[in-house]
Enzyme design. Structure first.
Site, short mmCIF file in Angstrom:
data_model
loop_
_atom_site.label_atom_id
_atom_site.label_comp_id
_atom_site.label_asym_id
_atom_site.label_seq_id
_atom_site.Cartn_x
_atom_site.Cartn_y
_atom_site.Cartn_z
N PHE A 136 7.88 102.54 35.45
CA PHE A 136 9.38 103.37 35.39
C PHE A 136 10.41 102.18 35.10
O PHE A 136 10.70 101.48 36.11
CB PHE A 136 9.60 104.23 36.43
CG PHE A 136 10.74 105.20 36.35
CD1 PHE A 136 10.74 106.16 35.58
CD2 PHE A 136 12.13 104.88 37.02
CE1 PHE A 136 12.12 107.03 35.29
CE2 PHE A 136 13.16 105.38 36.85
CZ PHE A 136 13.21 106.30 35.85
N ASP A 221 10.81 93.99 36.98
CA ASP A 221 11.73 94.90 37.23
C ASP A 221 11.63 95.02 39.07
O ASP A 221 10.70 95.64 39.30
CB ASP A 221 11.34 96.29 36.72
CG ASP A 221 12.37 97.50 36.98
OD1 ASP A 221 12.84 97.39 37.92
OD2 ASP A 221 12.46 98.42 36.12
N LYS A 250 19.77 99.38 43.13
CA LYS A 250 19.35 100.41 44.42
C LYS A 250 19.99 99.63 45.53
O LYS A 250 21.12 99.75 45.97
CB LYS A 250 18.11 100.45 44.59
CG LYS A 250 17.24 101.56 43.52
CD LYS A 250 16.10 101.90 43.63
CE LYS A 250 15.54 102.97 42.64
NZ LYS A 250 15.82 104.26 42.85
#
Ligand SMILES: Cc1ncc(COP(=O)(O)O)c(C=O)c1O
Length: 401
Positions: A136, A221, A250
């Protein structure tokens, strides 16, 4: 605090685009590992806003950094120098493999920057990126194209070309997929949304070697697993490899919107003025918050404590898994990202389990239609982990295969 749950729900449903399935609670305040809703109910937050509020809700040091900077200077654009962003870039570089940083506002944007950088680097004919199934990478058009899960692209064609998806865990196939157009391999060190699925050490090392042999960039990532979540500052440190690019977001702002792309030696000077930009990127307020986040993560003993807590949580979850062998097939993760993988017969009940956990006072989620995912703040205590495990145990006891 006087907030009417029904009214907020009605306003939200009427005026905000219907892109989220929300739980029927209105959160009004938080402190550390706890959240309180508008009806006064308290929850243990083992999701941290999906790996964001790593240093807890209403962290006083971060609140103070935000307030002081907000009262001084909020925004001037990147046409000028500002001190908080310069300090943050230096801290990130001095504590990683990287030489330079590009700041954005989210994980998807950090990945967009990485994709643009990889395409710009080297031969312009080499512009394809291989990613992994189950990955993702975000919700922008390029990052849904990069994401190795068809369901995120459905209905949004045409998405940008230039991405191919290699089967997870299969080094032989990825080797065969590389051709004269490939410029990079991009993956998460541990797939978070894909069901808390860590890459095997030999697999990620194999990908690094492959990139070296074929002259490809390795993009990691680390939007979900970076910044202490796994017990090390960066996920790649578990694999004893050096990536060429990593992306962060995040937890970097503990809730303030920030993303970052860290570029190593080979690509640090590829971007030149005009190549990429973001109006809000590295805004003084978000970077002031991030500077406080970094200062906390880098305190002596902080990450070692996270590692210890990760083992403690994994042990607690594994003990529960042993008591419910028909419900849980395995527990996996790194540090304080842990997943309870449900047995195949229980998968259809995963969503309902999360709702019951919430009713019982614990916030978690169901990742990748595979695993109950637990992402407590890195500041969680052992007794809060014990309380969470008690709630999980009680909740699982109410389910049958
Ligand atoms: C690994 C990974 N990359 C990228 C993203 C996208 O981040 P954002 O939602 O901030 O755009 C996420 C979000 O969950 C993620 O887990």
């Amino acid at each position: 605090m006087d907030i009417d749950t029904k009214k907020v729900q009605q306003q939200t449903d009427k005026y905000i685009c219907n892109t989220y399935g929300r739980y029927p609670v209105v959160m009004v305040e938080g402190s550390g590992c706890r959240l309180k809703d508008a009806r006064g109910r308290e929850y243990l937050d083992f999701l941290s806003g999906i790996a964001v509020t790593s240093l807890g809700h209403a962290n006083p040091l971060i609140a103070d950094a935000i307030c002081r900077q907000a009262a001084t200077l909020v925004h001037v654009s990147n046409l000028f120098y500002t001190a908080p962003s310069a300090e943050l870039a230096e801290t990130l570089v001095k504590n990683s493999f990287a030489k330079k940083v590009f700041f954005a506002n989210s994980g998807a944007e950090a990945n967009e920057a990485a994709i643009k950088l990889a395409r710009k680097h080297g031969n312009p004919e080499r512009n394809e990126i291989i990613t992994l199934t189950g990955s993702f990478h975000g919700r922008t058009l390029a990052t849904v194209a990069a994401t190795g899960q068809e369901r995120f692209r459905a209905g949004f064609d045409p998405v940008p070309t230039g991405f191919r998806h290699a089967p997870f865990g299969d080094l032989e196939t990825i080797t065969k997929m590389i051709d004269e157009r490939t410029c990079a391999i991009m993956c998460e060190p541990l797939q978070g949304e894909g069901g808390v699925r860590p890459l095997a050490t030999e697999y990620l090392r194999g990908i690094r070697e492959l990139c070296d042999r074929e002259g490809l960039l390795l993009i990691l990532d680390e939007v979900q697993v970076g910044l202490g979540r796994t017990g090390r500052l960066f996920g790649y440190e578990h694999f004893d490899i050096v990536p060429d690019i990593i992306t962060l977001a995040k937890a970097l702002g503990n809730g303030m919107p920030i993303g970052a792309m860290l570029a190593g030696e080979k690509v640090a000077d590829t971007f030149v003025p005009g190549d990429h930009a973001s109006t809000f990127g590295a805004n003084p307020v978000v970077t002031a918050a991030a500077n406080q986040v970094m200062a906390t993560l880098l305190e002596d003993g902080f990450l070692a404590r996270v590692e210890g807590l990760g083992h403690y949580l994994a042990k607690g979850l594994s003990a529960i898994a042993q008591r419910f062998p028909e419900i849980v097939s395995t527990v996996r993760g790194l540090g304080l990202i842990q997943g309870m993988v449900l047995s195949p017969v229980m998968i259809p009940q995963g969503g309902e389990m999360v709702r019951k956990l919430l009713e019982n006072g614990l916030i978690a989620n169901f990742a990748g239609n595979t695993a109950l995912r637990f992402l407590p703040p890195l500041t969680v205590s052992r007794s809060e982990i014990d309380q969470a495990c008690e709630i999980i145990e009680k909740t699982l006891a109410g389910f049958q295969p």
